[in-house]
Design a protein around this motif. Structure first.
Motif, short mmCIF file in Angstrom:
data_model
loop_
_atom_site.label_atom_id
_atom_site.label_comp_id
_atom_site.label_asym_id
_atom_site.label_seq_id
_atom_site.Cartn_x
_atom_site.Cartn_y
_atom_site.Cartn_z
N ARG A 240 -3.53 -1.91 -0.48
CA ARG A 240 -2.44 -0.93 -0.49
C ARG A 240 -1.89 -0.63 0.88
O ARG A 240 -0.87 0.04 1.01
CB ARG A 240 -2.93 0.38 -1.11
CG ARG A 240 -3.24 0.30 -2.60
CD ARG A 240 -3.96 1.53 -3.08
NE ARG A 240 -4.28 1.44 -4.51
CZ ARG A 240 -5.26 2.09 -5.09
NH1 ARG A 240 -6.05 2.91 -4.39
NH2 ARG A 240 -5.49 1.95 -6.39
N LYS A 312 0.73 3.43 -0.27
CA LYS A 312 1.28 2.87 -1.50
C LYS A 312 2.45 3.71 -2.01
O LYS A 312 3.50 3.17 -2.39
CB LYS A 312 0.18 2.80 -2.56
CG LYS A 312 0.61 2.29 -3.93
CD LYS A 312 1.07 0.86 -3.91
CE LYS A 312 1.12 0.23 -5.29
NZ LYS A 312 1.73 1.02 -6.34
N THR A 316 6.37 2.37 -1.95
CA THR A 316 7.11 2.30 -3.21
C THR A 316 8.41 3.08 -3.12
O THR A 316 9.47 2.61 -3.55
CB THR A 316 6.24 2.84 -4.36
OG1 THR A 316 5.08 2.02 -4.49
CG2 THR A 316 7.01 2.83 -5.67
N GLU A 319 10.98 1.18 -0.89
CA GLU A 319 11.49 -0.03 -1.55
C GLU A 319 12.45 0.33 -2.68
O GLU A 319 13.51 -0.29 -2.83
CB GLU A 319 10.32 -0.86 -2.08
CG GLU A 319 10.75 -2.17 -2.70
CD GLU A 319 9.57 -3.07 -3.05
OE1 GLU A 319 9.77 -4.29 -3.10
OE2 GLU A 319 8.45 -2.54 -3.26
N GLN A 320 12.10 1.32 -3.47
CA GLN A 320 12.95 1.66 -4.60
C GLN A 320 14.26 2.32 -4.15
O GLN A 320 15.32 2.09 -4.75
CB GLN A 320 12.18 2.54 -5.58
CG GLN A 320 11.05 1.78 -6.27
CD GLN A 320 10.27 2.60 -7.27
OE1 GLN A 320 10.42 3.83 -7.35
NE2 GLN A 320 9.42 1.95 -8.04
N GLY A 348 10.97 -4.24 -7.35
CA GLY A 348 10.63 -2.95 -6.76
C GLY A 348 10.24 -1.91 -7.80
O GLY A 348 9.46 -1.00 -7.52
N ARG A 349 10.79 -2.03 -9.02
CA ARG A 349 10.42 -1.09 -10.07
C ARG A 349 8.93 -1.17 -10.37
O ARG A 349 8.30 -0.18 -10.74
CB ARG A 349 11.22 -1.34 -11.35
CG ARG A 349 12.73 -1.30 -11.21
CD ARG A 349 13.21 -0.09 -10.46
NE ARG A 349 12.79 1.17 -11.05
CZ ARG A 349 12.85 2.36 -10.46
NH1 ARG A 349 13.31 2.45 -9.22
NH2 ARG A 349 12.46 3.44 -11.07
N GLY A 351 6.62 -1.49 -8.35
CA GLY A 351 5.81 -0.84 -7.33
C GLY A 351 5.16 0.44 -7.80
O GLY A 351 4.13 0.87 -7.26
N SER A 352 5.74 1.09 -8.80
CA SER A 352 5.15 2.32 -9.34
C SER A 352 3.95 2.05 -10.24
O SER A 352 3.29 2.99 -10.68
CB SER A 352 6.20 3.10 -10.16
OG SER A 352 7.31 3.43 -9.35
N ALA A 358 1.66 5.24 -9.69
CA ALA A 358 1.92 6.36 -8.77
C ALA A 358 1.11 7.59 -9.17
O ALA A 358 0.65 8.35 -8.32
CB ALA A 358 3.42 6.67 -8.76
#
Length: 377
Positions: A240, A312, A316, A319-320, A348-349, A351-352, A358
């Motif tokens: 991470r 992390k 995220t 990036e988003q 990128g979505r 990433g959550s 998250a």
């Protein structure tokens, strides 16, 4: 912490930049993973042969015997040079280095670091994703061997791997975090079936791994029985971290690209666009400051811990924000680069979710850093 390069670090950076200038492939990175994988592997093997990979690993196992500063410089300059994506191997070598026997370290680390043998991590299962402690894959000791049965899924690069660092339950009668052990599983072992998962874009980045009475030697356990949870947390803490992954220069490059698009659309970009660019720049600066704090801890000798969940969450968010902004700026379907940015947006979505959702990251921070109590539910 002095954020300037020392004379030694400046020399290291200059030598690395000179090597990259001569060795970045002229051909662009292929779009599809089947072609991109050998492209990535070839570049990483050339990096290794020239002494630029495994910088902070001991020389006895194929590393360079340097430190976290050199690792951070490597990540920075690879990102700035828009170098090919590196294979995700470094975080899998750490548990071998820390928990492996001398024989395991000698056998597995040099070819892993050289990208001669590819590894993946067998953690997630159909009913155990972010709630990893729910895993059901079992390992039973039998006649001098371990017999594994179970099903792993969403295994990154599993279709290309030779070995899997795999978690399995060895003691079902203790609290679920405590009965998990880690194993080194050669993926060519009888009873192992690897089935690629084809994504919407046609890539096979993930795979399912099925284990049907897979027998591996007792010596293939990593660490001691029930060390699996601790080993897994070490892996994800390294995985991470933004310091090792080169996210900062990559995101900076993305932001400059979008700012250039905004300038080409209008001599004076509208207020909403300027505010959106400023919001992304501010989020990126927060991430940069946190990465410097993380690097300072690492230089002081502290291994990554639960604070990597901050990395992390911040990565995220940046990036988003970046990729969502791109959709507003690159509105016409024929705009150059729009397809690439749309791919970045879709990825990128995820990433959550990947590497722990998250929500899981926030729980880790609440419980392990802030000491907040669990909710009664």
């Amino acid at each position: 912490m002095d954020l300037r390069d020392s004379p030694e670090e400046a020399r290291f950076r200059a030598q690395l930049c000179a090597w990259l200038e001569e060795n970045i492939p002229a051909d662009p990175e292929p779009a599809m993973l089947a072609e991109r994988w050998p492209y990535m592997r070839d570049f990483q093997q050339r990096l290794y042969r020239s002494g630029w990979i495994a910088l902070s690993y001991p020389t006895q196992v194929g590393g360079q015997g340097l430190g976290p500063m050199e690792e951070a410089i490597l990540s920075e300059e690879l990102g700035r040079a828009n170098a090919p994506t590196l294979l995700p191997l470094g975080h899998l070598g750490r548990p071998l280095l820390r928990y492996g026997t001398d024989e395991q370290r000698r056998r597995y680390l040099p070819p892993l670091l050289a990208s001669d043998e590819i590894w993946c991590q067998g953690f997630s299962e159909p009913e155990a994703g972010s709630d990893l402690a729910s895993l059901q894959t079992r390992a039973v000791r039998e006649s001098g061997a371990w017999v594994l049965n179970g099903h792993k899924t969403w295994t990154s690069y599993g279709a290309f791997a030779d070995f899997c660092l795999l978690l399995a339950r060895t003691d079902p009668d203790v609290p679920r975090h405590r009965g998990i052990s880690a194993f080194i599983v050669p993926l060519r072992t009888p009873g192992v079936t690897v089935r690629p998962i084809v994504l919407a874009n046609g890539d096979e980045e993930f795979a399912e791994i099925f284990l049907d009475d897979v027998r591996i030697p007792e010596a293939n356990m990593l660490g001691r029985p029930s060390d699996g949870w601790r080993i897994a947390m070490d892996v994800v803490n390294y995985e991470r971290g933004a310091v090792e992954t080169g996210y900062l220069p990559k995101f900076e490059r993305y932001l400059f690209e979008l700012a250039a698009v905004a300038r080409t659309r209008a001599r004076e970009p509208d207020r909403a666009t300027l505010l959106a660019l400023g919001e992304v720049a501010a989020a990126l600066e927060v991430l940069r400051m946190h990465c410097l704090r993380t690097l300072s801890d690492r230089v002081s000798g502290a291994p990554p811990g639960p604070e990597s969940s901050i990395d992390k969450l911040l990565m995220t968010a940046v990036e988003q924000k970046l990729t969502a902004l791109s959709l507003g700026l690159l509105t016409a379907a024929t705009t150059p680069g729009r397809a690439e940015w749309f791919d970045r947006y879709l990825y990128g979505r995820a990433g959550s979710i990947y590497g722990g959702t998250a929500q899981i990251q926030r729980n880790i921070l609440a419980e392990r850093l802030l000491g907040l109590p669990r909710s009664p539910g």
